[in-house]
Design a protein around this motif. Structure first.
Motif, mmCIF file in Angstrom:
data_model
loop_
_atom_site.group_PDB
_atom_site.id
_atom_site.type_symbol
_atom_site.label_atom_id
_atom_site.label_comp_id
_atom_site.label_asym_id
_atom_site.label_seq_id
_atom_site.Cartn_x
_atom_site.Cartn_y
_atom_site.Cartn_z
ATOM 1 N N ILE A 276 7.952 4.818 0.106
ATOM 2 C CA ILE A 276 7.861 3.811 1.167
ATOM 3 C C ILE A 276 8.923 4.110 2.223
ATOM 4 C CG2 ILE A 276 8.151 1.362 1.729
ATOM 5 C CD1 ILE A 276 6.953 0.686 -0.941
ATOM 6 N N THR A 277 8.481 4.323 3.446
ATOM 7 C CA THR A 277 9.403 4.676 4.532
ATOM 8 C C THR A 277 9.713 3.511 5.466
ATOM 9 O OG1 THR A 277 7.539 5.412 5.903
ATOM 10 C CG2 THR A 277 8.634 7.078 4.536
ATOM 11 N N GLU A 278 8.819 2.509 5.456
ATOM 12 C CA GLU A 278 9.055 1.368 6.359
ATOM 13 C C GLU A 278 8.339 0.127 5.860
ATOM 14 O OE1 GLU A 278 7.603 -0.278 10.638
ATOM 15 O OE2 GLU A 278 7.635 1.891 10.354
ATOM 16 N N VAL A 279 9.038 -0.999 5.935
ATOM 17 C CA VAL A 279 8.449 -2.299 5.595
ATOM 18 C C VAL A 279 8.611 -3.199 6.808
ATOM 19 C CG1 VAL A 279 8.512 -4.287 4.058
ATOM 20 C CG2 VAL A 279 9.049 -2.019 3.163
ATOM 21 N N ASN A 280 7.486 -3.684 7.329
ATOM 22 C CA ASN A 280 7.516 -4.539 8.514
ATOM 23 C C ASN A 280 7.045 -5.941 8.138
ATOM 24 O OD1 ASN A 280 7.131 -5.839 11.003
ATOM 25 N ND2 ASN A 280 6.715 -3.881 12.021
ATOM 26 N N PRO A 281 7.990 -6.894 7.920
ATOM 27 C CA PRO A 281 7.607 -8.250 7.514
ATOM 28 C C PRO A 281 6.780 -8.979 8.573
ATOM 29 C CG PRO A 281 9.943 -7.833 7.089
ATOM 30 C CD PRO A 281 9.453 -6.719 7.958
ATOM 31 N N ILE A 282 6.970 -8.633 9.838
ATOM 32 C CA ILE A 282 6.258 -9.336 10.915
ATOM 33 C C ILE A 282 4.769 -9.000 10.900
ATOM 34 C CG2 ILE A 282 6.051 -9.613 13.402
ATOM 35 C CD1 ILE A 282 9.011 -9.236 13.647
ATOM 36 N N THR A 283 4.444 -7.717 10.814
ATOM 37 C CA THR A 283 3.042 -7.291 10.822
ATOM 38 C C THR A 283 2.441 -7.260 9.417
ATOM 39 O OG1 THR A 283 3.656 -4.950 10.667
ATOM 40 C CG2 THR A 283 3.421 -5.892 12.878
ATOM 41 N N SER A 284 3.298 -7.466 8.403
ATOM 42 C CA SER A 284 2.857 -7.419 6.995
ATOM 43 C C SER A 284 2.254 -6.060 6.638
ATOM 44 C CB SER A 284 1.840 -8.532 6.708
ATOM 45 O OG SER A 284 2.420 -9.796 6.907
ATOM 46 N N MET A 285 2.845 -4.991 7.181
ATOM 47 C CA MET A 285 2.361 -3.645 6.899
ATOM 48 C C MET A 285 3.486 -2.789 6.331
ATOM 49 S SD MET A 285 -0.803 -3.905 7.682
ATOM 50 C CE MET A 285 -1.355 -2.195 7.600
ATOM 51 N N VAL A 286 3.110 -1.883 5.432
ATOM 52 C CA VAL A 286 4.059 -0.969 4.801
ATOM 53 C C VAL A 286 3.593 0.461 5.052
ATOM 54 C CG1 VAL A 286 5.007 -0.164 2.607
ATOM 55 C CG2 VAL A 286 4.691 -2.615 3.001
ATOM 56 N N LYS A 287 4.512 1.308 5.476
ATOM 57 C CA LYS A 287 4.190 2.720 5.681
ATOM 58 C C LYS A 287 4.699 3.530 4.500
ATOM 59 C CE LYS A 287 4.082 2.882 10.754
ATOM 60 N NZ LYS A 287 4.674 3.489 11.965
ATOM 61 N N MET A 288 3.850 4.472 4.025
ATOM 62 C CA MET A 288 4.198 5.314 2.893
ATOM 63 C C MET A 288 3.936 6.772 3.231
ATOM 64 S SD MET A 288 2.609 3.197 -0.340
ATOM 65 C CE MET A 288 0.993 3.915 -0.021
ATOM 66 N N LEU A 289 4.832 7.647 2.800
ATOM 67 C CA LEU A 289 4.683 9.082 3.007
ATOM 68 C C LEU A 289 4.430 9.750 1.668
ATOM 69 C CD1 LEU A 289 4.808 11.519 4.927
ATOM 70 C CD2 LEU A 289 7.277 11.620 4.472
ATOM 71 N N GLY A 290 3.292 10.445 1.554
ATOM 72 C CA GLY A 290 2.934 11.085 0.298
ATOM 73 C C GLY A 290 3.444 12.511 0.194
ATOM 74 N N GLU A 291 3.542 13.003 -1.044
ATOM 75 C CA GLU A 291 3.991 14.379 -1.256
ATOM 76 C C GLU A 291 3.005 15.382 -0.679
ATOM 77 O OE1 GLU A 291 4.579 14.727 -5.440
ATOM 78 O OE2 GLU A 291 6.578 13.795 -5.398
ATOM 79 N N ASP A 292 1.757 14.944 -0.474
ATOM 80 C CA ASP A 292 0.749 15.836 0.105
ATOM 81 C C ASP A 292 0.737 15.781 1.626
ATOM 82 O OD1 ASP A 292 -0.205 13.308 0.462
ATOM 83 O OD2 ASP A 292 -2.130 13.620 -0.563
ATOM 84 N N GLY A 293 1.737 15.039 2.201
ATOM 85 C CA GLY A 293 1.855 14.973 3.656
ATOM 86 C C GLY A 293 1.135 13.814 4.295
ATOM 87 N N ARG A 294 0.384 13.043 3.523
ATOM 88 C CA ARG A 294 -0.337 11.915 4.083
ATOM 89 C C ARG A 294 0.624 10.767 4.432
ATOM 90 N NH1 ARG A 294 -4.901 10.002 0.193
ATOM 91 N NH2 ARG A 294 -3.450 10.798 -1.398
ATOM 92 N N LEU A 295 0.379 10.098 5.564
ATOM 93 C CA LEU A 295 1.139 8.917 5.969
ATOM 94 C C LEU A 295 0.170 7.754 6.004
ATOM 95 C CD1 LEU A 295 3.784 7.644 6.978
ATOM 96 C CD2 LEU A 295 3.081 8.217 9.317
ATOM 97 N N LEU A 296 0.336 6.815 5.067
ATOM 98 C CA LEU A 296 -0.560 5.672 4.962
ATOM 99 C C LEU A 296 0.125 4.390 5.405
ATOM 100 C CD1 LEU A 296 -2.199 6.327 1.461
ATOM 101 C CD2 LEU A 296 -2.954 7.122 3.710
ATOM 102 N N GLU A 297 -0.679 3.477 5.925
ATOM 103 C CA GLU A 297 -0.191 2.158 6.302
ATOM 104 C C GLU A 297 -1.005 1.132 5.523
ATOM 105 O OE1 GLU A 297 1.257 -0.154 10.362
ATOM 106 O OE2 GLU A 297 -0.063 1.586 10.474
ATOM 107 N N VAL A 298 -0.325 0.362 4.679
ATOM 108 C CA VAL A 298 -0.996 -0.540 3.742
ATOM 109 C C VAL A 298 -0.514 -1.968 3.955
ATOM 110 C CG1 VAL A 298 -1.481 -0.999 1.304
ATOM 111 C CG2 VAL A 298 -1.072 1.353 2.075
ATOM 112 N N ASN A 299 -1.435 -2.921 3.877
ATOM 113 C CA ASN A 299 -1.081 -4.330 4.013
ATOM 114 C C ASN A 299 -0.264 -4.787 2.809
ATOM 115 O OD1 ASN A 299 -1.493 -7.395 3.851
ATOM 116 N ND2 ASN A 299 -2.394 -6.891 5.830
ATOM 117 N N THR A 300 0.733 -5.608 3.058
ATOM 118 C CA THR A 300 1.637 -6.050 1.988
ATOM 119 C C THR A 300 0.912 -6.868 0.912
ATOM 120 O OG1 THR A 300 2.225 -8.000 3.309
ATOM 121 C CG2 THR A 300 3.652 -6.065 3.489
#
Length: 308
Positions: free
Chosen positions: A270-294
């Motif tokens: 997890i690289t970023e947690v944004n309480p305002i937008t309720s979104m979390v950014k994650m960086l995978g070992e395969d290079g993928r960058l995902l944005e997931v709802n909290t």
């Protein structure tokens, strides 16, 4: 936000602690404080200091009315901001009782005193130059109900103004009080517009703010660039303290930045947690960058975070 703001730090060795309030400032709560109702919130217009008072036999009071009230400087005129049903940071010893409502003659006298204060400003500067003192006059105020003049000034160091006071007494024929104030107090008195385009919080909202710390900026994912988190006074933005409680409470139910979890066949960080937008950014070992709802984050039986 976190990965973007890292690029905003111009100097990693920058001394951000210099922006914080002094450690000797303590935050006082009003828990357990039982007050007489109604309790009124007042403001001294010349210094933008606020105080709380009961009306006594003078109520009820309306917003915008002027009253005569005892202050820490002496009896003076204050404006009623309104009733306070939930006072914050107030102790019973801080509450005073209003002496009386201001009448038309009081308001006329207050206007006359403002003109005298303008003349006193010029006299003060002249005397400071004569004594070769390094001090900047911020404001002058003549107490409404006492023979006393207040001179608020700022200076980089302590100033020996004993001879200056003697000169001022000889000119104004009244008690003189010089008060050296800090940068936050100067901004509160003079006012101005912040980077948000609105009046300074300390001038237009409240002078009773908790000490502001770098931790508040970090917890809100703000840039640690001093130019972006400090106000015109050179200290941390007052508004950081307003939203700090909300961020602290919101983060209790969210995963923390830096934790690792397994999802969709890959380990993610997890690289970023944004309480305002309720979104979390994650960086995978395969290079993928995902944005997931909290809302998709839950804890398993081992108290570890996972994604549904």
């Amino acid at each position: 936000m976190g990965d973007i703001f890292e690029n905003d730090i111009d100097d990693e060795n920058e001394n951000l602690s210099a922006l914080e309030d002094s450690a000797d400032i303590t935050e006082e709560g009003s828990e357990g404080f039982i007050f007489d109702k109604p309790l009124y919130h007042l403001k001294l217009t010349y210094s933008c200091e606020s105080l709380y008072a009961t009306a006594g036999k003078n109520g009820p009071l309306n917003q915008g009315e002027y009253v005569i009230v005892p202050t820490r400087y002496g009896r003076d005129m204050a404006v009623v901001l309104g009733q306070s049903n939930n006072p914050v940071g107030v102790k019973s010893a801080d509450v005073v009782e209003i002496d009386r409502k201001a009448v038309k003659d009081d308001l006329n006298r207050a206007e006359e005193m403002k003109k005298k204060e303008e003349n006193a400003f010029a006299v003060f500067r002249e005397k400071v130059e004569a004594h070769h003192l390094d001090m900047k006059l911020i404001s002058v105020h003549f107490l409404f109900d006492e023979q006393k003049a207040l001179f608020f000034f700022s200076a980089d160091n302590r100033v020996d103004f004993r001879e200056l006071v003697k000169d001022l007494v000889s000119v104004f024929k009244m008690r003189i009080e010089l008060r050296q104030i800090g940068v936050r107090d100067e901004s509160r008195i003079t006012g101005g517009l912040g980077v948000c385009g609105r009046p300074y919080c300390c001038h237009a909202v409240s002078d009773k703010l908790r000490p502001v710390s770098i931790r508040m900026a970090k917890d809100q994912n703000l840039s640690l660039n001093s130019m972006k988190i400090s106000g015109q006074c050179g200290r941390l933005l007052c508004c950081l303290s307003y939203e700090f409680d909300w961020y602290s409470e919101a983060r209790k139910s969210l995963p923390s930045e830096g934790i690792r979890l397994f999802y969709d066949g890959t380990n993610f960080k997890i690289t970023e947690v944004n309480p305002i937008t309720s979104m979390v950014k994650m960086l995978g070992e395969d290079g993928r960058l995902l944005e997931v709802n909290t809302k998709r984050f839950v804890k398993d039986s081992n108290n570890r975070w996972k994604i549904n």
